[in-house]
Motif scaffolding. Sequence first.
Motif, short mmCIF file in Angstrom:
data_model
loop_
_atom_site.label_atom_id
_atom_site.label_comp_id
_atom_site.label_asym_id
_atom_site.label_seq_id
_atom_site.Cartn_x
_atom_site.Cartn_y
_atom_site.Cartn_z
N HIS A 1 -1.96 2.38 -4.66
CA HIS A 1 -1.64 2.43 -6.08
C HIS A 1 -0.75 3.64 -6.36
N ALA A 2 0.38 3.41 -7.06
CA ALA A 2 1.33 4.48 -7.31
C ALA A 2 0.78 5.54 -8.26
N GLY A 3 -0.19 5.18 -9.10
CA GLY A 3 -0.68 6.15 -10.08
C GLY A 3 -1.93 6.89 -9.66
N THR A 4 -2.68 6.34 -8.74
CA THR A 4 -3.98 6.95 -8.43
C THR A 4 -4.06 7.58 -7.05
N THR A 5 -3.09 7.34 -6.18
CA THR A 5 -3.18 7.83 -4.81
C THR A 5 -2.51 9.19 -4.68
N PRO A 6 -3.25 10.26 -4.34
CA PRO A 6 -2.65 11.59 -4.19
C PRO A 6 -1.61 11.61 -3.07
N ALA A 7 -0.63 12.49 -3.22
CA ALA A 7 0.43 12.59 -2.22
C ALA A 7 -0.13 12.95 -0.84
N GLN B 1 0.28 7.13 2.95
CA GLN B 1 1.04 6.74 4.14
C GLN B 1 2.26 5.96 3.63
N ASP B 2 3.22 6.74 3.12
CA ASP B 2 4.36 6.19 2.38
C ASP B 2 5.49 5.84 3.35
N ALA B 3 5.67 4.56 3.59
CA ALA B 3 6.70 4.13 4.54
C ALA B 3 8.10 4.47 4.05
#
Length: 428
Positions: A244-250, A254-256
């Motif tokens: 989720h783009a709003g809830t997942t901390p940086a 695991q951002d492809a």
Amino acid sequence: MMSQREMKSIQEKVDAITQTIKPGRLWDSIMEMAKYGATANGGVNRLALTETDNAVRIILMEWINRPNYHFFVDAIGNLFIRRDGATPSLDPVMTGSHLDTQPSGGKFDGIYGVLAGLEVFRTLDDLDMATVRPLELAVWANEEGCRFVPGCMGSACFAKPDDLPHWLAITDDESITVAQAVARFHKTLSGIPHRPLGTPVHAYVEAHIEQGPVLENTSATIGIVSGIQGCRDFQVTISGMEAHAGTTPASSRQDAMKTAVLLLRDLYTLMDSAGDECRFTVGAFQVYPNSSSVVPGQVVFNIDLRHPLQSSLTALGNKVIALCDKHTGRCSIRAKELRWRKPVEFSKVLPDLIQNAAHRLKLPNRVLPSGASHDAVNLHLCCPTGMIFVPCEGGISHNEKENAALADLHAGTQVLAEVLYRLAENIP
């Protein structure tokens, strides 16, 4: 050794051929073919082995349907138009190119080589002039490689017939196989005799627009192609995890996409430092699931790497793999090599013939390598091979704005005519 009288007679025949070429007929043929698959912006969308592609092959045969011509097809969808020679048993001199285009292609890429060859044949007919060897006009299947990947498929299979099962199994985006498309081609051209792949060829000469700016920038009308640069193609797959783009901390992503951006930054830096001869392109890019509110779980992109030197191509391609390994961490990275074609250098025989013809016709010329792949790269495996380039406006190609001047197209056809005639007459 030929006498002066014989040499004079030959030159008189060559002059008659080159002076009889009809530029208006050549231009009208190109414009007529451009109607098939015409786009709203003045380009052409004529994908390989489609109904439109098959239709223009039929038109080509209708234009030159005379008693001294014979038509053949083969198992990969190539079309051959043979003009009889005085000695039919001799291997033919072949010219040609392709009729398929990119989805937003132009009017001249590929088809100029086919129709320049057609104009030479028509001119010989106008003069009622025979040749010792037969002449053949080849229309190679799926040169562009945008419907079925990779390109130059028809000529590759012609040069290496044992690879036919591999090519026939390839599918397009609609899961149609090459085998199915070729079967439809054969049905459309029913009654045309089939010929085995890899039939012998004495020599092959291909005319083409340059697809680059060198000739135009140097005021040269004719390009004598010395060879074709090599290429390595990769498909890179970066796999992470959708979130989720709003809830997942940086810190836990695991951002492809982020991994892809960092990898591409380093790849572009590496290739830019390799000099202007290095050609590096990322031309296909896919993001999954491709939603603005989801951290991308997978990115897939293709790399097209080209260089005229084998040593540089090897080193740079190996560094692509090394950089992929270096950036593996939160995301996994897999680099799959799709193709590795070594650079090709044409033997001097045909480039010298082409240059001599350009000099006799007083046409400004220069020697240059081809940055693009062409069917000549495969015919090089079968026989002596050469290519004639003519300028295209702004060096623009694979684009609906692609354009070429009639005077340049005419000049290239004159050079082609002289070279084909000399080869077909066994004249140095």
